[in-house]
Design an enzyme around this catalytic site. Structure first.
Site, short mmCIF file in Angstrom:
data_model
loop_
_atom_site.label_atom_id
_atom_site.label_comp_id
_atom_site.label_asym_id
_atom_site.label_seq_id
_atom_site.Cartn_x
_atom_site.Cartn_y
_atom_site.Cartn_z
N ASP A 121 0.84 -1.20 0.00
CA ASP A 121 0.00 0.00 0.00
C ASP A 121 0.88 1.25 0.00
OD1 ASP A 121 -2.41 1.41 0.04
OD2 ASP A 121 -2.45 1.52 2.23
N CYS A 185 -22.43 0.81 -11.95
CA CYS A 185 -21.92 2.01 -11.29
C CYS A 185 -22.97 3.12 -11.37
CB CYS A 185 -20.62 2.47 -11.95
SG CYS A 185 -19.92 3.96 -11.17
#
Length: 331
Positions: A121, A185
């Site tokens: 990350d 979406c």
């Protein structure tokens, strides 16, 4: 150690996938980042897009870098029904999966020998590109890295090493004609397949250091951080969901909205340090909770919303006014 040895060690450490790529420049990825940044598609996000001259060049991240080892761990688990008055976190944040990846990648690096660098990350490396090159998965039309066995429900970690390893074959599958994620979406953030318009992405708006665009607030529903819609509908994710369906449903991603709005600010941020919160300012988490309460709250939440309407923070007061109107209209 050989590449086969590395895979065996990775399996012992509990990684679900492993791939190896050469430590060389991601030229196409760097070009795409620059092009999309010029188009304004990243909105205010920085992350790996801020410095592609670094994040797309693993060969510069370690002296003598030869190989990039990418591992993946599946994080999907069944979710318990959401109680009234609660908000929801995106699945990858239910626990700190990244912390465990860092620890176990360090173990892998020591067993591999040589010099190495662990990147989990991290803004310095585009881990999805390394994973795609190493055969762990492919880029979906929702821009997620999709694996064959675990779909996109994986977190990624990287080990850059000066040990020479054999590159893994790439995964030669894809989305085909499927457009389910694009159609699902609600804000049309994926209308250009394979490209995310962050200015329309609900996940972006839960992390943006500004007022949430009013046109997107209702679409957030109970979501207080991130968004899983394009993953929830992806056919590639059905396999792991069926295999793990018998596990105990989790409540780790469920947030008591009233508790968030009444908590001490510093304690709130500290309790959720695994989340990206701009400048560690609790007002952004409270903003999200107010919107979620507007979408899901009942008459019993009106006094709390009215209190926030009179808050000295004009941004929170405006969101509270919007939410109060939503609740009163609904109830």
């Amino acid at each position: 150690m050989t590449t086969i040895d590395v895979r065996e060690v990775a399996a012992d450490l509990g990684f679900d996938e492993l791939g190896v790529a050469r430590a060389e420049a991601y030229e196409a990825t760097e070009r795409h980042i620059r092009e999309r940044r010029e188009r304004g598609l990243f909105a205010g996000m920085r992350f790996t897009m801020a410095q592609p001259e670094t994040s797309c060049h693993p060969e510069t991240l370690l002296p003598g870098a030869r190989s990039v080892v990418t591992v993946a761990r599946c994080y999907w688990q069944p979710e318990a029904p959401l109680p009234p008055g609660h908000g929801r976190l995106a699945r990858y944040t239910w626990d700190d999966a990244y912390a465990e990846l860092r620890t176990q990648l360090d173990v892998l690096g020591r067993r591999l020998g040589g010099s190495y660098r662990v990147l989990v990350d991290a803004n310095q490396h585009v881990d999805r590109e390394a994973a795609a090159r190493g055969g762990i998965g492919f880029y979906g039309k929702n821009t997620m890295l999709i694996t064959r066995r675990h779909g996109s429900w994986v977190v990624l970690g990287t080990l850059v090493t000066d040990v020479e390893l054999v590159q893994s074959p790439t995964l030669r599958v894809g989305c085909g004609d499927c457009t389910i994620c694009i159609d699902a979406c609600p804000t049309c953030a994926l209308d250009e397949p394979g490209t995310l318009d962050a200015t329309k992405c609900l996940s972006y708006w839960t992390q943006a250091p500004q007022a949430i665009a009013e046109s997107y607030r209702a679409e957030l529903g109970a979501q207080v951080y991130g968004c899983d819609i394009c993953q929830d509908v992806c056919p590639w994710n059905r396999g792991v969901e069926k295999r793990r369906a018998g596990e105990e449903p989790s409540t780790d991603g469920q947030i008591d909205l009233v508790a968030w709005l009444e908590a001490d600010g510093r304690a709130l941020v500290d309790d959720y340090e695994r989340l990206y919160v701009p400048r560690n300012d609790p007002r952004w988490l409270r903003r999200n909770a107010l919107v979620a309460l507007g979408n899901t709250g009942t008459q019993e939440h009106v006094p709390l919303l009215q209190r926030y309407v009179n808050d000295d923070d004009t941004m929170l007061a405006e969101h509270a006014s919007w939410s109060l109107a939503r609740v009163e209209e609904r109830t």
